[in-house]
Design an enzyme around this catalytic site. Structure first.
Site, PDB file in Angstrom:
ATOM      1  N   GLY A   1       0.813  -1.226   0.000  1.00 41.10           N
ATOM      2  CA  GLY A   1       0.000   0.000   0.000  1.00 41.10           C
ATOM      3  C   GLY A   1       0.838   1.264   0.000  1.00 41.10           C
TER       4      GLY A   1
ATOM      5  N   GLY B   1       2.562   3.529   1.559  1.00 43.79           N
ATOM      6  CA  GLY B   1       3.136   3.687   2.895  1.00 43.79           C
ATOM      7  C   GLY B   1       3.694   5.083   3.101  1.00 43.79           C
ATOM      8  N   ARG B   2       4.065   5.706   2.014  1.00 45.48           N
ATOM      9  CA  ARG B   2       4.535   7.096   2.130  1.00 45.48           C
ATOM     10  C   ARG B   2       4.106   7.926   0.925  1.00 45.48           C
ATOM     11  NH1 ARG B   2      10.869   7.220   0.937  1.00 45.48           N
ATOM     12  NH2 ARG B   2      10.994   5.470  -0.456  1.00 45.48           N
TER      13      ARG B   2
ATOM     14  N   LYS C   1       4.747  12.293  -2.239  1.00 46.62           N
ATOM     15  CA  LYS C   1       5.565  11.171  -1.768  1.00 46.62           C
ATOM     16  C   LYS C   1       6.467  11.683  -0.647  1.00 46.62           C
ATOM     17  CE  LYS C   1       8.641   7.531  -3.481  1.00 46.62           C
ATOM     18  NZ  LYS C   1       9.155   6.900  -4.697  1.00 46.62           N
TER      19      LYS C   1
ATOM     20  N   GLY D   1       7.127   6.814   6.610  1.00 47.16           N
ATOM     21  CA  GLY D   1       6.298   7.557   5.662  1.00 47.16           C
ATOM     22  C   GLY D   1       6.987   8.772   5.063  1.00 47.16           C
TER      23      GLY D   1
ATOM     24  N   ARG E   1       3.875  14.054  -7.355  1.00 47.43           N
ATOM     25  CA  ARG E   1       3.854  13.336  -8.632  1.00 47.43           C
ATOM     26  C   ARG E   1       2.470  13.434  -9.262  1.00 47.43           C
ATOM     27  NH1 ARG E   1       6.321   7.428  -7.103  1.00 47.43           N
ATOM     28  NH2 ARG E   1       4.383   7.031  -5.982  1.00 47.43           N
TER      29      ARG E   1
ATOM     30  N   ARG F   1      -1.584   0.109  -9.568  1.00 45.39           N
ATOM     31  CA  ARG F   1      -0.492  -0.813  -9.882  1.00 45.39           C
ATOM     32  C   ARG F   1      -1.023  -2.238 -10.029  1.00 45.39           C
ATOM     33  NH1 ARG F   1       3.662   1.934  -6.658  1.00 45.39           N
ATOM     34  NH2 ARG F   1       2.827   4.022  -6.358  1.00 45.39           N
TER      35      ARG F   1
ATOM     36  N   ASP G   1       4.299  -4.333  -7.266  1.00 47.98           N
ATOM     37  CA  ASP G   1       3.707  -3.103  -6.707  1.00 47.98           C
ATOM     38  C   ASP G   1       4.326  -1.860  -7.349  1.00 47.98           C
ATOM     39  OD1 ASP G   1       5.905  -4.299  -5.120  1.00 47.98           O
ATOM     40  OD2 ASP G   1       5.893  -2.386  -4.085  1.00 47.98           O
TER      41      ASP G   1
ATOM     42  N   ASP H   1       7.618   4.831  -9.632  1.00 48.20           N
ATOM     43  CA  ASP H   1       8.424   4.565  -8.428  1.00 48.20           C
ATOM     44  C   ASP H   1       9.920   4.547  -8.730  1.00 48.20           C
ATOM     45  OD1 ASP H   1       6.198   4.603  -6.900  1.00 48.20           O
ATOM     46  OD2 ASP H   1       6.490   2.634  -5.994  1.00 48.20           O
TER      47      ASP H   1
HETATM   48  P1  AMP Z   1       9.246   0.547  -2.802  1.00 49.90           P
HETATM   49  O1  AMP Z   1      10.079  -0.671  -2.919  1.00 49.90           O
HETATM   50  O2  AMP Z   1       9.991   1.802  -2.484  1.00 49.90           O
HETATM   51  O3  AMP Z   1       8.344   0.736  -3.955  1.00 49.90           O
HETATM   52  O4  AMP Z   1       8.303   0.364  -1.502  1.00 49.90           O
HETATM   53  C1  AMP Z   1       7.643  -0.831  -1.173  1.00 49.90           C
HETATM   54  C2  AMP Z   1       6.620  -0.568  -0.120  1.00 49.90           C
HETATM   55  O5  AMP Z   1       7.218   0.014   1.038  1.00 49.90           O
HETATM   56  C3  AMP Z   1       5.514   0.385  -0.521  1.00 49.90           C
HETATM   57  O6  AMP Z   1       4.329  -0.062   0.073  1.00 49.90           O
HETATM   58  C4  AMP Z   1       5.959   1.701   0.067  1.00 49.90           C
HETATM   59  O7  AMP Z   1       4.872   2.546   0.332  1.00 49.90           O
HETATM   60  C5  AMP Z   1       6.619   1.243   1.364  1.00 49.90           C
HETATM   61  N1  AMP Z   1       7.631   2.190   1.829  1.00 49.90           N
HETATM   62  C6  AMP Z   1       8.849   2.431   1.295  1.00 49.90           C
HETATM   63  N2  AMP Z   1       9.511   3.363   2.022  1.00 49.90           N
HETATM   64  C7  AMP Z   1       8.681   3.732   3.027  1.00 49.90           C
HETATM   65  C8  AMP Z   1       8.771   4.662   4.101  1.00 49.90           C
HETATM   66  N3  AMP Z   1       9.849   5.400   4.314  1.00 49.90           N
HETATM   67  N4  AMP Z   1       7.706   4.762   4.924  1.00 49.90           N
HETATM   68  C9  AMP Z   1       6.596   4.020   4.750  1.00 49.90           C
HETATM   69  N5  AMP Z   1       6.465   3.132   3.780  1.00 49.90           N
HETATM   70  C10 AMP Z   1       7.482   2.980   2.906  1.00 49.90           C
HETATM   71 MG    MG Z   2       6.854   1.272  -4.694  1.00 46.49          MG
END
Ligand code: AMP
Ligand code: MG
Length: 546
Positions: free
Chosen positions: A112, A114-115, A135, A148, A205, A212, A289, A299
């Protein structure tokens, strides 16, 4: 200010929203912002966190045009406050989306936004729909054990690369702005137990949709077919209206439309990856994702640009061992990801053969487009299977033999005058192509002979096409960029930004607006990676820490 018939607004207060995602899809009834599993809902409403002293680092005037706002509007304090997350405009309805995903080949469960926090959707004067997303603006129910937030370095990388990709003509999410929060964020950049405080930042963005593959996967894995269907119907209606028309007017069954939709996702994904291969872009984390259903590059994490042509190269330190997401694997991984999407929507179609055929269609489409793309890179009129398959294969083998800068090589090749009577011999290569090699000591006799041989075959092929030099060069130069966001250039801009000097970000943004043009005053940015950057963090490899 007027561009064409479009009136631009000098303030962002006039932006009006039409939030279909939150209006039409099931919401999470819990409104408190704490980390949890969210069931039976496509999103959770959540507000961005406020920050103490935001400062605008850069904005993209072209992205602003998508919202019908002027550069004057981008320079207002209100712009900074809104796009860092301190203020919501009337009509905004902020939320984080629920999705899951396969990470490095394994089902990872709920991930989901997350940030990422979506602010709402704008329909511009050209009737285009743009979803705005911050973001790094604070935690959401999907943040799991993370904060986040995002740091300056990764935000600058995302901002610059999104816009560079757009100007290269590659499908991508866009970046409107990058704003420093004035707050510090702790990150263990090398994952070696040495966390450091870094400056925080927020990127805004834009994309027609941020949905996704993982948005569908999560409901399939939970066997929540009702929500899965709602999401797919919504997606088709909103982002694939030409397919929805068949549904309404031709009265085709929904299964047929779903299949057509999947075929279109396959085609778009194939086209996107062909474009990555054309310019040497390596995404670095092609988890499901991180795959857009619109076939947009999405991303920007530990991505990188191929310097010396190497199919095995990956910019992502986390992937250094398995190289799942290396340059040459991207086409196959995209298909693997599509297979996961096929599994996810299977309950709505229940026709394995047709889904498998669509996956074959991906391969066929990729192959066809890739061949055309390579023919364009070489300045051929058309791809001719018999001769060109071998010509291209041989070239790519030769480029891998010694460290050859991919970008420089194709620009140089375009300049060779095959009509002139000079001879393609070793002296010619050592003189003419020397700048494209990272280690001239690798140029053995054997190598030189193979390159001479290839150039002679290529020259013969050119003669057959009988395209004037100038026309061939123009074709090649419009497919082979001169300026790309070389890994070390991005890092230099970040180094300066961390000292409070944002000038190189602006400079690169401007440079990369015209990636195919000769810019004599900017030759220094079209050089191969300097030696000092060979193994420097950020210039050669990156971790996922961001
Ligand atoms: P990514 O590999 O960066 O696309 O992230 C994979 C998952 O981790 C996604 O659900 C992002 O929202 C979450 N995520 C990555 N970095 C953070 C962060 N600093 N805080 C919260 N969620 C994160
Ligand atoms: Mg991602």
């Amino acid at each position: 200010m007027a561009i064409g018939h479009t009136q631009l607004n000098n303030t962002i207060s006039s932006l009006t929203f039409d939030n279909t995602f939150t209006r039409e899809l099931p919401e999470d009834n819990e409104i408190t912002n704490y980390r949890r599993h969210v069931l039976g809902a496509c999103y959770s409403r959540v507000k961005p966190a406020s920050v103490a002293s935001p400062k605008l680092i850069a904005y993209s005037k072209e992205a602003a045009l998508l919202l019908d706002i002027s550069e004057t509007a981008c320079k207002t304090d209100e712009f900074t406050q809104v796009f860092v997350g301190n203020k919501l405009l009337s009509g905004m309805d902020s939320y984080a989306a629920c999705y899951g995903g396969h990470q490095f080949g394994t089902w990872a469960g709920q991930l989901g936004d997350g940030r990422a926090i979506n602010l709402g959707e704008i329909v511009n004067n050209r009737s285009e729909r743009w979803t705005l997303q911050l973001k790094g603006a604070g935690h959401t129910p999907y943040s799991r054990n993370a904060d986040g937030l995002a740091v300056l370095r990764s935000s600058v990388r995302e901002f610059l690369c999104s816009e560079a990709m757009f100007h290269l003509g590659i499908p991508t999410t866009r970046a409107l702005s990058v704003i420093a929060t004035g707050e510090m964020v702790e990150r263990d950049m090398f994952y070696d137990g040495h966390p450091k405080e870094e400056q925080g930042a927020v990127v805004c963005r834009l994309a027609p949709s941020f949905i996704r593959f993982g948005n569908f996967e999560i409901f399939a894995f939970r066997n929540d077919i009702v929500t899965l269907k709602k999401l797919l119907d919504y997606t088709i209606k909103t982002d694939f209206p030409h397919l929805a028309e068949n549904f309404l007017y031709l009265k085709q069954s929904s299964c047929k439309i779903y299949l057509k939709w999947f075929e279109e996702v396959c085609r778009r994904t194939a086209d996107m990856v062909v474009e990555w291969m054309r310019v040497g872009f390596v995404h670095g984390v092609m988890n499901t994702d991180n795959m857009s259903i619109l076939g947009l590059t999405i991303d920007y994490g530990p991505y990188g640009w191929v310097e010396n042509y190497d199919q095995n190269w990956t910019p992502n330190t986390t992937d250094a061992k398995g190289r799942r997401y290396c340059f040459g694997n991207q086409p196959a991984i995209a298909q693997w990801n599509l297979a996961q999407l096929a599994n996810a929507i299977y309950p709505l179609i229940e026709d394995v053969d047709s889904l498998q055929q669509a996956l074959v269609l991906y391969s066929t489409r990729f192959q066809e487009q890739w061949q055309n793309m390579m023919a364009s890179k070489l300045g051929l009129r058309n791809f001719e299977y018999e001769s060109d398959k071998i010509l291209i294969k041989d070239l790519l083998n030769i480029l891998s033999l010694v460290e050859t800068d991919m970008t420089l090589f194709f620009r140089k090749l375009a300049l060779v005058d095959f009509n002139s009577d000079y001879f393609i011999n070793r002296e010619f290569i050592l003189k003419y192509f020397i700048d494209v090699y990272y280690m001239p000591s690798q140029l053995t006799n054997d190598y030189l002979e193979r390159m001479i041989d290839w150039l002679n075959h290529y020259a013969k092929r050119m003669t057959k096409d009988n395209l004037p030099n100038q026309a061939r060069r123009m074709q090649m130069d419009s497919h082979n960029p001169k300026y790309i966001l070389r890994n070390y250039l991005g890092q230099l801009a970040i180094d300066k930004a961390q000292e409070g000097d944002f000038s190189l970000i602006d400079k690169l943004l401007e440079l990369l607006r015209y990636p195919y043009s000769e810019q004599p005053e900017n030759e220094e940015f079209a050089q191969k990676r300097p030696d000092w950057a060979r193994n420097r963090a950020g210039c050669s490899m990156l971790s996922c820490s961001s």
